[in-house]
Motif scaffolding. Sequence first.
Motif, PDB file in Angstrom:
ATOM      1  N   LEU A 215       0.813  -1.222   0.000  1.00  0.00           N
ATOM      2  CA  LEU A 215       0.000   0.000   0.000  1.00  0.00           C
ATOM      3  C   LEU A 215       0.844   1.268   0.000  1.00  0.00           C
ATOM      4  N   ASP A 216       2.110   1.131   0.317  1.00  0.00           N
ATOM      5  CA  ASP A 216       2.959   2.300   0.500  1.00  0.00           C
ATOM      6  C   ASP A 216       3.032   3.163  -0.764  1.00  0.00           C
ATOM      7  N   ALA A 217       3.304   2.549  -1.898  1.00  0.00           N
ATOM      8  CA  ALA A 217       3.459   3.317  -3.143  1.00  0.00           C
ATOM      9  C   ALA A 217       2.172   4.054  -3.534  1.00  0.00           C
ATOM     10  N   PRO A 218       0.998   3.397  -3.572  1.00  0.00           N
ATOM     11  CA  PRO A 218      -0.211   4.152  -3.925  1.00  0.00           C
ATOM     12  C   PRO A 218      -0.557   5.233  -2.912  1.00  0.00           C
ATOM     13  N   PHE A 219      -0.332   4.973  -1.639  1.00  0.00           N
ATOM     14  CA  PHE A 219      -0.596   5.998  -0.632  1.00  0.00           C
ATOM     15  C   PHE A 219       0.265   7.240  -0.877  1.00  0.00           C
ATOM     16  N   ARG A 220       1.528   7.028  -1.182  1.00  0.00           N
ATOM     17  CA  ARG A 220       2.444   8.160  -1.385  1.00  0.00           C
ATOM     18  C   ARG A 220       2.102   8.914  -2.677  1.00  0.00           C
ATOM     19  N   ALA A 221       1.678   8.188  -3.687  1.00  0.00           N
ATOM     20  CA  ALA A 221       1.283   8.857  -4.931  1.00  0.00           C
ATOM     21  C   ALA A 221       0.054   9.727  -4.691  1.00  0.00           C
ATOM     22  N   MET A 222      -0.903   9.224  -3.920  1.00  0.00           N
ATOM     23  CA  MET A 222      -2.110   9.983  -3.604  1.00  0.00           C
ATOM     24  C   MET A 222      -1.773  11.206  -2.755  1.00  0.00           C
ATOM     25  N   LYS A 223      -0.903  11.031  -1.767  1.00  0.00           N
ATOM     26  CA  LYS A 223      -0.530  12.139  -0.891  1.00  0.00           C
ATOM     27  C   LYS A 223       0.155  13.252  -1.681  1.00  0.00           C
ATOM     28  N   GLU A 224       1.076  12.871  -2.532  1.00  0.00           N
ATOM     29  CA  GLU A 224       1.812  13.870  -3.318  1.00  0.00           C
ATOM     30  C   GLU A 224       0.890  14.596  -4.287  1.00  0.00           C
ATOM     31  N   GLY A 225      -0.036  13.853  -4.855  1.00  0.00           N
ATOM     32  CA  GLY A 225      -0.899  14.460  -5.855  1.00  0.00           C
ATOM     33  C   GLY A 225      -2.025  15.298  -5.298  1.00  0.00           C
ATOM     34  N   GLU A 226      -2.521  14.932  -4.104  1.00  0.00           N
ATOM     35  CA  GLU A 226      -3.697  15.611  -3.541  1.00  0.00           C
ATOM     36  C   GLU A 226      -3.354  16.744  -2.582  1.00  0.00           C
ATOM     37  N   GLY A 227      -2.133  16.774  -2.057  1.00  0.00           N
ATOM     38  CA  GLY A 227      -1.734  17.904  -1.228  1.00  0.00           C
ATOM     39  C   GLY A 227      -1.644  17.621   0.262  1.00  0.00           C
ATOM     40  N   LYS A 228      -1.146  18.601   0.979  1.00  0.00           N
ATOM     41  CA  LYS A 228      -0.805  18.460   2.388  1.00  0.00           C
ATOM     42  C   LYS A 228      -1.995  18.096   3.266  1.00  0.00           C
ATOM     43  N   ASN A 281       4.736  -4.096  10.537  1.00  0.00           N
ATOM     44  CA  ASN A 281       3.539  -3.336  10.174  1.00  0.00           C
ATOM     45  C   ASN A 281       3.299  -2.155  11.109  1.00  0.00           C
ATOM     46  N   LEU A 282       3.669  -2.305  12.378  1.00  0.00           N
ATOM     47  CA  LEU A 282       3.571  -1.170  13.303  1.00  0.00           C
ATOM     48  C   LEU A 282       4.532  -0.054  12.887  1.00  0.00           C
ATOM     49  N   LYS A 283       5.722  -0.424  12.474  1.00  0.00           N
ATOM     50  CA  LYS A 283       6.697   0.568  12.007  1.00  0.00           C
ATOM     51  C   LYS A 283       6.182   1.266  10.750  1.00  0.00           C
ATOM     52  N   LEU A 284       5.557   0.491   9.865  1.00  0.00           N
ATOM     53  CA  LEU A 284       5.021   1.070   8.642  1.00  0.00           C
ATOM     54  C   LEU A 284       3.904   2.060   8.957  1.00  0.00           C
ATOM     55  N   LEU A 285       3.021   1.690   9.865  1.00  0.00           N
ATOM     56  CA  LEU A 285       1.953   2.598  10.276  1.00  0.00           C
ATOM     57  C   LEU A 285       2.519   3.898  10.824  1.00  0.00           C
ATOM     58  N   HIS A 286       3.543   3.776  11.648  1.00  0.00           N
ATOM     59  CA  HIS A 286       4.140   4.980  12.240  1.00  0.00           C
ATOM     60  C   HIS A 286       4.784   5.850  11.178  1.00  0.00           C
ATOM     61  N   GLN A 287       5.453   5.230  10.203  1.00  0.00           N
ATOM     62  CA  GLN A 287       6.063   6.011   9.130  1.00  0.00           C
ATOM     63  C   GLN A 287       4.998   6.752   8.334  1.00  0.00           C
ATOM     64  N   TRP A 288       3.881   6.083   8.078  1.00  0.00           N
ATOM     65  CA  TRP A 288       2.770   6.740   7.381  1.00  0.00           C
ATOM     66  C   TRP A 288       2.245   7.918   8.196  1.00  0.00           C
ATOM     67  N   TYR A 289       2.153   7.720   9.494  1.00  0.00           N
ATOM     68  CA  TYR A 289       1.675   8.792  10.371  1.00  0.00           C
ATOM     69  C   TYR A 289       2.615   9.991  10.313  1.00  0.00           C
ATOM     70  N   MET A 290       3.907   9.737  10.400  1.00  0.00           N
ATOM     71  CA  MET A 290       4.901  10.811  10.384  1.00  0.00           C
ATOM     72  C   MET A 290       4.946  11.522   9.034  1.00  0.00           C
ATOM     73  N   ASP A 291       4.619  10.810   7.974  1.00  0.00           N
ATOM     74  CA  ASP A 291       4.690  11.391   6.632  1.00  0.00           C
ATOM     75  C   ASP A 291       3.373  12.002   6.182  1.00  0.00           C
ATOM     76  N   GLY A 292       2.395  12.075   7.061  1.00  0.00           N
ATOM     77  CA  GLY A 292       1.137  12.721   6.724  1.00  0.00           C
ATOM     78  C   GLY A 292       0.199  11.876   5.892  1.00  0.00           C
ATOM     79  N   ILE A 293       0.437  10.582   5.818  1.00  0.00           N
ATOM     80  CA  ILE A 293      -0.474   9.691   5.106  1.00  0.00           C
ATOM     81  C   ILE A 293      -1.673   9.360   5.987  1.00  0.00           C
ATOM     82  N   VAL A 294      -1.445   9.295   7.310  1.00  0.00           N
ATOM     83  CA  VAL A 294      -2.511   9.086   8.302  1.00  0.00           C
ATOM     84  C   VAL A 294      -2.906  10.434   8.892  1.00  0.00           C
ATOM     85  N   ASN A 295      -4.189  10.635   9.131  1.00  0.00           N
ATOM     86  CA  ASN A 295      -4.648  11.886   9.737  1.00  0.00           C
ATOM     87  C   ASN A 295      -4.031  12.068  11.127  1.00  0.00           C
ATOM     88  N   PRO A 296      -3.559  13.267  11.462  1.00  0.00           N
ATOM     89  CA  PRO A 296      -2.811  13.484  12.706  1.00  0.00           C
ATOM     90  C   PRO A 296      -3.633  13.308  13.973  1.00  0.00           C
TER      91      PRO A 296
END
Length: 511
Positions: A215-228, A281-296
Motif C-alpha cells: 500500500l505504501d506506493a499508492p498511498f504516497r502517490a495519492m498524498k503527493e498528488g492531492e496535497g498536504k 507493520n507497526l513501524k510502517l503505520l508509524h512512518q505513514w503517520y509521520m509522513d502525513g499519510i494518516v490523519n494526525p
Amino acid sequence: MKKNTVQKLLAIGLSCILSVGMLAGCGSKTESGAGAATGEAGGAESTPAAESTADTSASTDKASGDIPTLIWWTVGGTTPSDYTDCLANINDYLVEKLGVKIDIKVAGWGDYDQKMNTIVNSGEYFDMMFTNNTNYSKFINLGAFENLTDMVQTTTPDLYSFIPEELWNGVTIGGNVYGVPSYKDSSITQFWYFDDQYVQKYNIDLESIKTMKDLDAPFRAMKEGEGKSFYPLQMAQGSPFNGFFNEYDGLTAGLQPIGVKIDDESRTVVCTLEQQDIMDNLKLLHQWYMDGIVNPDANVLTEIPKKLPFSSAQGWPSAAATWQTLNGVEKYDVFKVFGPMYSTETIQGSMNAISVNSKYKEECLKVLELVNSDSKFRDMLAYGVEGNTFEYVSDGVIKKLRDDWPLAAYTQGTFFNMSITEDADPQQWEQVRKQNEEASSSVCLGFALDITNIQNEVANCQAVWDKYKYDMLTGASDPETTVPKCLEELKNSGLDTIIGEAQKQINEFFK
C-alpha cells in the motif's frame, strides 16, 4: 467444535457494517420513564436474596399492569435528540407482541470497550448487552452474565433450534452458554478498498496489492498528488487498521497481545507484539503517520470521517455497495487480502448476553427470539421507522430514506429474516455462503481460553493494552520505543502467566 461441521455452516450476515446517527424526527410519541430501573451490582454473582428481590420486582411489575422496560446496551453511532421518539415507535410494536419495551442505549464506536467495562465493574443496572470476543469471557468471569444453558432451551426453544449447534458450541465457555450468538457470517474475509477516482487518477494496480507494504506506493502517490491536507489513510480510535491481527488466533481472550499463528501446527502461544510481522507493520503505520499519510488526530478522534479514500473491512465483495453508501463515495474498488477463515473468535464476533441481575431474564430471551423470528421487528432494529428512515419497495427489499440510523444491524441477530437494501447485490447471500464453504480453519478452531485462574492477570494486561493500543494501531507512536515500554508493563502485569496458562490449556484440549 469439529472442523468439518463448522465448515458446513451456511450463515448469512453482515460483518461490522456500521450505520450512524439520525437527524430528523422519527415519530410524535415520547417514551417516558424508559431505563429508570436500577439494580444491584452487575460485576458479581447475585446472591439468593438478590435473585429473590429481582423475581419479586418482576412479578410486581406484571401484577400492577406496568410494562417492563428492558435496558439493552449496544454499540453504534451517535444518537440524535429525537432518538427516544424513534424507540417509542418500535416499542408500540414490541408491547403488542410481547408486552415489554426496550431502552436501547448506544455506546459510540470509540467508547464501547471502556463504557461496558465501567457498567460491569460499577454494577450499573442493565438487562441485555451486546458482547463479542473482546469482553465475553472477561465479563463471564466477573459474574456479570446469566448462565443461559438451560433457560434458552426451555423458555425459547424455537430460538435454540433456529441457531445452528455449531454456533452454540462456539459461544460455550466452561460447558455453559452465556450469550445468544448472531446467526450470520461465521468466517472472516478481509477486504481493502480504494475510492475508484483515485484508482483511475493514479493508475493503482489493485491486483499487485497483497500486504500492507504494497500500500505504501499508492498511498504516497495519492498524498503527493492531492496535497498536504489530504490523508489517504484516515482512522479513529474505534476504527484503527481493520484486521491488523488477522494472522493470529486470539483464543477468545480479548487480549490482542497474545495469540497463536493461524497456521502454526505446533499451536505455540506467543506475544504478538514480539513477532516480526506485527512489528514491521507497526513501524510502517508509524512512518505513514509521520509522513502525513494518516490523519494526525487518528489516535484521539472518536468518529471516523466520511468519504474515506481507502479503508479496510470484513465482509464479501458486494458489501462494497454498503461501504459506498456509508462513506458517501460513488464507487469503491474492492479486493480480498485475507480469508475466508473460521475461528472460535469469528463465531463470537456478535452475541447478546443477559445480566445476571436482570429482573426480566425470560423477557430478554423472548425479545432476542423475536429478533430472530419476526421480520418486521428485525427490520425496525436494523433500519429504524418505516416511512421515516426507510420504506419497503418490494417484499424483502427496503429503500433507506436516510443513512443515519444509529444501530448497527450486525449486533442484533440473524440476517436470514432481515430485508435487504435496494442497492444490494441479489447474490450477496450466495457470496457469503461460498465464503463459508471455502473457509479454511485456524489451527485452534474450537478452543476458547478459560481465564478463571488468570482473570486478574488478563484484566491488568488489558488495562495496559488499552493505554497503548490507540497510539500503536493508528501509527501515532514510534513502536521502537513504545512496544518495549508496553511489553515491560504487560510482563509486569502477568503476560507470561497468561501465555503459560493458555499453552497448558491448548495442549490439554488438543492432546
